[in-house]
Enzyme design. Structure first.
Site, PDB file in Angstrom:
ATOM      1  N   HIS A 261      -1.837   2.216   7.587  1.00 32.56           N
ATOM      2  CA  HIS A 261      -1.179   1.343   8.197  1.00 32.56           C
ATOM      3  C   HIS A 261      -0.971   1.711   9.667  1.00 32.56           C
ATOM      4  O   HIS A 261      -0.809   2.671  10.227  1.00 32.56           O
ATOM      5  CB  HIS A 261       0.334   1.519   7.575  1.00 32.56           C
ATOM      6  CG  HIS A 261       0.426   1.129   6.031  1.00 32.56           C
ATOM      7  ND1 HIS A 261       0.668   1.984   5.086  1.00 32.56           N
ATOM      8  CD2 HIS A 261       0.569  -0.145   5.596  1.00 32.56           C
ATOM      9  CE1 HIS A 261       0.674   1.454   4.091  1.00 32.56           C
ATOM     10  NE2 HIS A 261       0.623   0.063   4.348  1.00 32.56           N
TER      11      HIS A 261
ATOM     12  N   GLY B  56       0.731  -1.163   0.121  1.00 36.77           N
ATOM     13  CA  GLY B  56      -0.242  -0.022   0.081  1.00 36.77           C
ATOM     14  C   GLY B  56       0.647   1.203   0.206  1.00 36.77           C
ATOM     15  O   GLY B  56       2.039   1.169  -0.159  1.00 36.77           O
ATOM     16  N   CYS B  57       0.211   2.264   0.261  1.00 36.76           N
ATOM     17  CA  CYS B  57       0.915   3.656   0.325  1.00 36.76           C
ATOM     18  C   CYS B  57       2.143   3.511   1.018  1.00 36.76           C
ATOM     19  O   CYS B  57       2.190   3.068   2.324  1.00 36.76           O
ATOM     20  CB  CYS B  57       0.044   4.669   0.860  1.00 36.76           C
ATOM     21  SG  CYS B  57       0.987   6.415   1.115  1.00 36.76           S
ATOM     22  N   PHE B  58       3.323   3.597   0.290  1.00 38.86           N
ATOM     23  CA  PHE B  58       4.628   3.643   1.234  1.00 38.86           C
ATOM     24  C   PHE B  58       4.769   4.807   2.107  1.00 38.86           C
ATOM     25  O   PHE B  58       5.831   4.349   2.970  1.00 38.86           O
ATOM     26  CB  PHE B  58       5.737   3.930   0.014  1.00 38.86           C
ATOM     27  CG  PHE B  58       5.667   4.911  -0.877  1.00 38.86           C
ATOM     28  CD1 PHE B  58       5.289   6.210  -0.776  1.00 38.86           C
ATOM     29  CD2 PHE B  58       6.374   4.804  -2.279  1.00 38.86           C
ATOM     30  CE1 PHE B  58       5.357   7.304  -1.666  1.00 38.86           C
ATOM     31  CE2 PHE B  58       6.342   5.997  -3.089  1.00 38.86           C
ATOM     32  CZ  PHE B  58       5.710   7.233  -2.940  1.00 38.86           C
TER      33      PHE B  58
END
Length: 164
Positions: free
Chosen positions: A155, A12-14
């Site tokens: 996250h 997902g989004c880093f």
């Protein structure tokens, strides 16, 4: 000369992954970027096929590839295909980019442990992909959540206990 190693993952989004990994024991450095795609010198606006990934530099005397993967499976949902939170598309896939057969085998072992744990509703759809060039993301994406503490992330630690 150091004995540091590198691991390459995407989930997902880093931004969120980098922020959580940076404080883990044995992690020396993190960098966000693009990996596994079709073009050279990808950018945030043009990275076809690339995942938003992170390069993790770690000290193998303090942590291991398996421990990194264990935490990886605790901070993102590996059962959603090409999606994490509000982010959708192959850029947000769950992927492990192995550099050799040992890493591939360890990744397969950890995925089996995660699936057998039944902590997630369904099995991991995490892909195992051979390492390809890691392209560092633009400077504004590095350490993003340190610069913008209230920035977007999907996250978080979903399980406090290790899978291993």
């Amino acid at each position: 000369m150091s004995d540091y190693k590198k691991a390459y993952i995407a989930g997902g989004c880093f931004w969120g992954m980098e922020d959580l990994f940076r404080t883990r024991p044995g992690i020396i450095d993190t960098e966000v970027g693009y990996i596994g795609g079709q073009n050279e010198h990808p950018t945030y606006r043009s990275h076809p096929g690339h995942a938003e990934g992170i390069e993790i530099t770690y000290d193998p005397n303090e942590t291991s590839f398996k421990r990194i993967l264990d935490y990886f499976f605790r901070i993102h949902n590996p059962t959603t295909l090409d999606q994490q939170g509000n982010d959708m598309g192959s850029s947000y896939r769950s992927a492990i980019f192995f550099q050799n057969e040992e890493e591939k085998q360890e990744a397969q072992e950890v995925i089996k442990i995660v699936d057998d744990s039944n902590k997630w509703e369904g099995d991991a759809v995490t892909t195992l992909e051979p390492y390809s060039t890691f392209w560092a993301a633009e400077p504004e994406h590095q350490d993003y959540l340190q610069k913008k503490p209230n920035g977007y992330t999907c996250h978080f630690e979903r399980f406090d206990k290790s899978f291993l």
